[in-house]
Scaffold this motif. Sequence first.
Motif, PDB file in Angstrom:
ATOM      1  N   CYS A 300      26.757  34.247  29.867  1.00 15.79           N
ATOM      2  CA  CYS A 300      27.484  35.001  30.906  1.00 15.79           C
ATOM      3  C   CYS A 300      27.333  36.503  30.664  1.00 15.79           C
ATOM      4  O   CYS A 300      27.778  37.012  29.631  1.00 15.79           O
ATOM      5  CB  CYS A 300      28.966  34.624  30.906  1.00 15.79           C
ATOM      6  SG  CYS A 300      29.930  35.673  32.032  1.00 15.79           S
ATOM      7  N   PRO A 301      26.732  37.243  31.606  1.00 21.34           N
ATOM      8  CA  PRO A 301      26.513  38.675  31.386  1.00 21.34           C
ATOM      9  C   PRO A 301      27.819  39.465  31.299  1.00 21.34           C
ATOM     10  O   PRO A 301      27.829  40.573  30.771  1.00 21.34           O
ATOM     11  CB  PRO A 301      25.686  39.101  32.605  1.00 21.34           C
ATOM     12  CG  PRO A 301      25.920  38.055  33.635  1.00 21.34           C
ATOM     13  CD  PRO A 301      26.210  36.784  32.895  1.00 21.34           C
ATOM     14  N   ARG A 302      28.919  38.911  31.807  1.00 25.10           N
ATOM     15  CA  ARG A 302      30.202  39.632  31.739  1.00 25.10           C
ATOM     16  C   ARG A 302      31.097  39.105  30.621  1.00 25.10           C
ATOM     17  O   ARG A 302      32.255  39.488  30.511  1.00 25.10           O
ATOM     18  CB  ARG A 302      30.940  39.530  33.083  1.00 25.10           C
ATOM     19  CG  ARG A 302      30.144  40.022  34.276  1.00 25.10           C
ATOM     20  CD  ARG A 302      29.556  41.407  34.079  1.00 25.10           C
ATOM     21  NE  ARG A 302      30.562  42.446  34.013  1.00 25.10           N
ATOM     22  CZ  ARG A 302      30.891  43.258  35.009  1.00 25.10           C
ATOM     23  NH1 ARG A 302      30.250  43.158  36.155  1.00 25.10           N
ATOM     24  NH2 ARG A 302      31.818  44.160  34.873  1.00 25.10           N
ATOM     25  N   ILE A 304      32.714  36.407  30.253  1.00 30.06           N
ATOM     26  CA  ILE A 304      33.982  35.876  30.764  1.00 30.06           C
ATOM     27  C   ILE A 304      34.320  34.587  30.011  1.00 30.06           C
ATOM     28  O   ILE A 304      33.455  33.717  29.857  1.00 30.06           O
ATOM     29  CB  ILE A 304      33.878  35.641  32.287  1.00 30.06           C
ATOM     30  CG1 ILE A 304      33.718  37.004  32.981  1.00 30.06           C
ATOM     31  CG2 ILE A 304      35.089  34.885  32.822  1.00 30.06           C
ATOM     32  CD1 ILE A 304      33.411  36.938  34.455  1.00 30.06           C
ATOM     33  N   ILE A 306      35.309  31.591  30.328  1.00 29.33           N
ATOM     34  CA  ILE A 306      35.504  30.661  31.456  1.00 29.33           C
ATOM     35  C   ILE A 306      36.454  29.505  31.109  1.00 29.33           C
ATOM     36  O   ILE A 306      37.449  29.288  31.811  1.00 29.33           O
ATOM     37  CB  ILE A 306      34.131  30.151  31.960  1.00 29.33           C
ATOM     38  CG1 ILE A 306      33.291  31.341  32.452  1.00 29.33           C
ATOM     39  CG2 ILE A 306      34.292  29.102  33.053  1.00 29.33           C
ATOM     40  CD1 ILE A 306      31.806  31.039  32.599  1.00 29.33           C
ATOM     41  N   CYS A 342      33.572  38.505  37.591  1.00 22.35           N
ATOM     42  CA  CYS A 342      32.395  37.637  37.771  1.00 22.35           C
ATOM     43  C   CYS A 342      31.485  38.232  38.850  1.00 22.35           C
ATOM     44  O   CYS A 342      31.946  38.604  39.924  1.00 22.35           O
ATOM     45  CB  CYS A 342      32.862  36.237  38.177  1.00 22.35           C
ATOM     46  SG  CYS A 342      31.536  35.182  38.770  1.00 22.35           S
ATOM     47  N   ILE A 343      30.156  38.296  38.536  1.00 18.96           N
ATOM     48  CA  ILE A 343      29.223  38.867  39.512  1.00 18.96           C
ATOM     49  C   ILE A 343      28.474  37.780  40.284  1.00 18.96           C
ATOM     50  O   ILE A 343      27.547  38.074  41.041  1.00 18.96           O
ATOM     51  CB  ILE A 343      28.212  39.821  38.822  1.00 18.96           C
ATOM     52  CG1 ILE A 343      27.486  39.079  37.684  1.00 18.96           C
ATOM     53  CG2 ILE A 343      28.899  41.091  38.339  1.00 18.96           C
ATOM     54  CD1 ILE A 343      26.301  39.836  37.112  1.00 18.96           C
ATOM     55  N   GLY A 344      28.856  36.529  40.027  1.00 16.33           N
ATOM     56  CA  GLY A 344      28.277  35.439  40.822  1.00 16.33           C
ATOM     57  C   GLY A 344      26.810  35.150  40.527  1.00 16.33           C
ATOM     58  O   GLY A 344      26.097  34.641  41.391  1.00 16.33           O
ATOM     59  N   CYS A 345      26.357  35.423  39.279  1.00 15.01           N
ATOM     60  CA  CYS A 345      24.932  35.201  38.979  1.00 15.01           C
ATOM     61  C   CYS A 345      24.589  33.708  38.919  1.00 15.01           C
ATOM     62  O   CYS A 345      23.425  33.335  39.041  1.00 15.01           O
ATOM     63  CB  CYS A 345      24.559  35.873  37.659  1.00 15.01           C
ATOM     64  SG  CYS A 345      25.348  35.114  36.219  1.00 15.01           S
ATOM     65  N   GLY A 346      25.574  32.857  38.674  1.00 14.46           N
ATOM     66  CA  GLY A 346      25.356  31.400  38.724  1.00 14.46           C
ATOM     67  C   GLY A 346      24.851  30.788  37.425  1.00 14.46           C
ATOM     68  O   GLY A 346      24.639  29.576  37.353  1.00 14.46           O
ATOM     69  N   GLN A 347      24.650  31.592  36.385  1.00 15.53           N
ATOM     70  CA  GLN A 347      24.165  31.053  35.112  1.00 15.53           C
ATOM     71  C   GLN A 347      25.071  29.942  34.595  1.00 15.53           C
ATOM     72  O   GLN A 347      24.615  28.900  34.147  1.00 15.53           O
ATOM     73  CB  GLN A 347      24.069  32.208  34.101  1.00 15.53           C
ATOM     74  CG  GLN A 347      23.526  31.839  32.736  1.00 15.53           C
ATOM     75  CD  GLN A 347      24.502  31.070  31.846  1.00 15.53           C
ATOM     76  OE1 GLN A 347      24.080  30.164  31.130  1.00 15.53           O
ATOM     77  NE2 GLN A 347      25.778  31.400  31.915  1.00 15.53           N
ATOM     78  N   CYS A 348      26.374  30.170  34.682  1.00 16.13           N
ATOM     79  CA  CYS A 348      27.347  29.209  34.155  1.00 16.13           C
ATOM     80  C   CYS A 348      27.242  27.873  34.890  1.00 16.13           C
ATOM     81  O   CYS A 348      27.360  26.811  34.282  1.00 16.13           O
ATOM     82  CB  CYS A 348      28.755  29.777  34.293  1.00 16.13           C
ATOM     83  SG  CYS A 348      29.108  30.400  35.941  1.00 16.13           S
ATOM     84  N   THR A 359      32.180  29.548  39.860  1.00 19.97           N
ATOM     85  CA  THR A 359      32.502  30.822  40.535  1.00 19.97           C
ATOM     86  C   THR A 359      33.644  30.622  41.538  1.00 19.97           C
ATOM     87  O   THR A 359      34.509  31.492  41.684  1.00 19.97           O
ATOM     88  CB  THR A 359      31.258  31.393  41.243  1.00 19.97           C
ATOM     89  OG1 THR A 359      30.692  30.365  42.050  1.00 19.97           O
ATOM     90  CG2 THR A 359      30.221  31.872  40.249  1.00 19.97           C
ATOM     91  N   LEU A 362      36.772  30.462  39.573  1.00 16.11           N
ATOM     92  CA  LEU A 362      37.158  31.795  39.082  1.00 16.11           C
ATOM     93  C   LEU A 362      37.795  32.618  40.196  1.00 16.11           C
ATOM     94  O   LEU A 362      38.754  33.358  39.960  1.00 16.11           O
ATOM     95  CB  LEU A 362      35.943  32.524  38.490  1.00 16.11           C
ATOM     96  CG  LEU A 362      35.475  32.019  37.117  1.00 16.11           C
ATOM     97  CD1 LEU A 362      34.194  32.729  36.687  1.00 16.11           C
ATOM     98  CD2 LEU A 362      36.548  32.199  36.048  1.00 16.11           C
TER      99      LEU A 362
HETATM  100  S1  SF4 Z   1      28.582  33.534  37.699  1.00 16.01           S
HETATM  101 FE1  SF4 Z   1      29.179  32.675  35.718  1.00 16.01          FE
HETATM  102  S2  SF4 Z   1      27.731  33.531  34.224  1.00 16.01           S
HETATM  103 FE2  SF4 Z   1      27.611  34.796  36.076  1.00 16.01          FE
HETATM  104  S3  SF4 Z   1      29.105  36.464  35.737  1.00 16.01           S
HETATM  105 FE3  SF4 Z   1      30.201  34.848  36.821  1.00 16.01          FE
HETATM  106  S4  SF4 Z   1      31.132  33.651  35.208  1.00 16.01           S
HETATM  107 FE4  SF4 Z   1      29.541  34.852  34.213  1.00 16.01          FE
END
Ligand code: SF4
Length: 376
Positions: A300-302, A304, A306, A342-348, A359, A362
Amino acid sequence: MAEQFEGDVRKLGFGLMRLPKKGLGLDIEQISRMVDLFLEAGFTYFDTAFIYPGSEPAIRKALVDRYPRDAFTLATKLNAFVAPTEKAAKKQLQTSLDRTGAGYFDYYLLHAVMEGNWKKYDRFRLWDFVGEEKTKGTIRRMGFSFHAGPELLERLLTEHPEVDFVQLQINYADWENPSVTARANYEVARRHRVPVVVMEPVKGGALADPPEAVKKLFRAYDPEASCASWAVRFAASLDGILTVLSGMSSLAQMEDNLSYMRDFRPLNEEERKIIGEAQRILGRSSAVPCTACHYCTGGCPRQIAIPEIFAAMNLQLANGQIEKAHEAYEEAAPEGRRASDCIGCGQCERACPQHLDVTGYLRKGAGMLENGDTGI
Ligand code: SF4
Ligand code: SF4
């Protein structure tokens, strides 16, 4: 073929993913005491993984260095998701051997196989690799842990008849859950006559502390039995189970598990009906079905937290503990790492074996715990 060894293993395994912590590391003293109690009670199955932080070195200190090698069986796992190359993936086996000092693994698994990564296990030729290591004796039995639906499981078990066992997420709450498909997966494994190791029988601890209505139901039948005991016994009562992994985090949890698994008694007819009623109640629950595995957090780039945020939400959603939920949220989500960051990158979501809409949850958490929405 594969079922020959099923009867040799007792029905409780020690899952080493959520070991007790002390300071920044793991609490080796407490883990050693847990190991002692577990072995004294006649259990032998330990389950770690290359990617569980600190777990493999900890089990070396608490178990491998303290007991003869034939006093226990050890499982660990190779994870292609975190390996950039085939070479790096295969190197995990040697690293696990070095970290644990075990000499060989009684059980070796391809880890968390699911829709988004199963082709990588093929591309890196990891099934063949594990098979070759089994021939060499580095591995005694090969299997895989699995987080997808029955179609993919059917395909993998058909393509890999060499598999000795499969590890599935099975608990009473997820039995008919369409994103886990516990029952359907279990039935596929049974059709292939492959023994099943159960993971997440307590759903990451959630079923140790279910909603009050479920607790009431259990207490009315047996005031002494813990909620976790109902969950573990449900899984252990199924046919064809090699063992049920309980990810124990304290001496108290070990003692509780041993109290009912030492002389294991399958669920009787009346207890099954009570579980059925609990399933109906949980079907109406709005709690976030997160198992706190932490597979989502590393990338997670932020940064967070989770699962901790979801645990805070569940205090309110499952138990109505609004103040406690806010306190837990403040601890889990400092400035810059709020649910709303959360920037919504979707990695999680790509990493989540439960296929959760992380997301979306969150956003709901930010509404509940930052803006005071009701969560309904
Ligand atoms: S989408 Fe997931 S990995 Fe990306 S910033 Fe939000 S919580 Fe972190
Ligand atoms: S959100 Fe998914 S990956 Fe993250 S801890 Fe929960 S279950 Fe595991």
